[in-house]
Design an enzyme around this catalytic site. Structure first.
Site, PDB file in Angstrom:
ATOM      1  CG  HIS A 165     -29.299 -23.261  41.073  1.00 39.74           C
ATOM      2  ND1 HIS A 165     -29.576 -22.885  42.381  1.00 39.74           N
ATOM      3  CD2 HIS A 165     -28.453 -24.530  41.492  1.00 39.74           C
ATOM      4  CE1 HIS A 165     -29.039 -23.780  43.339  1.00 39.74           C
ATOM      5  NE2 HIS A 165     -28.367 -24.813  42.778  1.00 39.74           N
ATOM      6  CD  GLU A 201     -29.700 -25.596  37.310  1.00 38.71           C
ATOM      7  OE1 GLU A 201     -28.575 -25.769  37.859  1.00 38.71           O
ATOM      8  OE2 GLU A 201     -29.802 -25.704  35.926  1.00 38.71           O
ATOM      9  CG  ASP A 252     -30.166 -24.197  31.367  1.00 45.33           C
ATOM     10  OD1 ASP A 252     -30.239 -23.107  30.944  1.00 45.33           O
ATOM     11  OD2 ASP A 252     -29.100 -24.703  32.288  1.00 45.33           O
ATOM     12  CG  HIS A 306     -26.823 -22.525  34.799  1.00 45.46           C
ATOM     13  ND1 HIS A 306     -26.414 -23.687  34.304  1.00 45.46           N
ATOM     14  CD2 HIS A 306     -25.985 -21.473  34.774  1.00 45.46           C
ATOM     15  CE1 HIS A 306     -25.231 -23.165  33.390  1.00 45.46           C
ATOM     16  NE2 HIS A 306     -25.190 -22.205  34.003  1.00 45.46           N
ATOM     17  CG  ASP A 341     -30.331 -28.839  32.645  1.00 43.32           C
ATOM     18  OD1 ASP A 341     -29.332 -29.277  32.711  1.00 43.32           O
ATOM     19  OD2 ASP A 341     -30.461 -27.687  33.529  1.00 43.32           O
TER      20      ASP A 341
END
Length: 230
Positions: free
Chosen positions: A57, A9, A157, A152, A7
């Site tokens: 985030h 960001e 995640d 997040h 994952d």
């Protein structure tokens, strides 16, 4: 089978307009079990963070200012991912950013490192058509706790997605149905013997039924949702 659940960001939604990766998190699974290997970095994007992305985030430019550049972590990322199946939720988004970062370094695409790319969002939409299939929704659907997820985060995640992926694909774990000997119990002619006709029927008492309804009511109250048996 080695899998990497990944994952990211980012500073915003579109690498084509200059948005960059600011966090990447990966966990490793071998034989459908998590190992103790993870890959996690915050990354200095050398640019501002969009307000909408920051709300998701909570990573600010100030916080990221002393973090490594993507160029400084790319070799370690390649070593971690190379040859694995990569599992991502909404893969086009993360792959678009990763391929862009690799292109900026004049390297072949990130996706070329993977033996296979699995997009759990596509799989979830096939399993649950017409329903919400965000990571939060899938955690809720498979009873995976994400109460510690207030914002997040790439590594968190990725860890949640690993649990979701295992739950979504659990039917692939057990192939023992192929090992059942269906001839056991057959007679000499190859037929199953008839069931006995003098079976004793046991019915639940009124008290048993009352206690059963109490248990069902307690389950429904604890789940705070409409039970499927209503």
């Amino acid at each position: 089978m080695r899998q990497v659940i990944l994952d990211t960001e980012t500073t915003g939604l579109n690498p084509a307009t200059g948005d960059r990766i600011i966090e990447i998190g990966c966990v490793e699974m071998v034989g459908r079990r998590l190992t103790d290997r993870t890959f996690h970095y915050y990354i200095n994007p050398e640019r501002d963070i969009d307000a909408g992305a920051f709300a998701v985030h909570g990573l600010s430019r100030e916080f990221l200012s002393d973090k490594p550049l993507f160029a400084n972590i790319v070799e370690e990322l390649i070593e971690f991912v190379d040859g694995a199946e990569v599992v991502i939720h909404n893969a086009p988004f993360d792959l678009g950013f990763l391929d862009n970062e690799f292109a900026l370094l004049k390297r072949p695409t990130f996706r070329g490192l993977a033996s296979k790319i699995t997009d759990t969002l596509i799989d979830a939409r096939q399993m649950f058509p017409g329903k919400r299939n965000s990571l939060d929704a899938l955690c809720d659907r498979f009873a995976i706790s994400n109460q510690h997820r207030t914002l997040h985060g790439a590594l968190l995640d990725a860890q949640l997605l690993a649990e979701v992926y295992v739950a979504m694909t659990r039917g692939q774990e057990d192939l023992s149905i192929d090992l059942i000997d269906y001839t056991v119990g057959m007679d000499a002619s190859g037929k199953m013997p008839a069931l006995p006709t003098n079976l004793k029927l046991m019915t639940a008492s009124a008290e048993d039924c009352r206690l059963h309804e109490e248990v069902l009511a307690e389950i429904a109250k604890a789940s705070k949702k409409d039970p499927v048996w209503s």
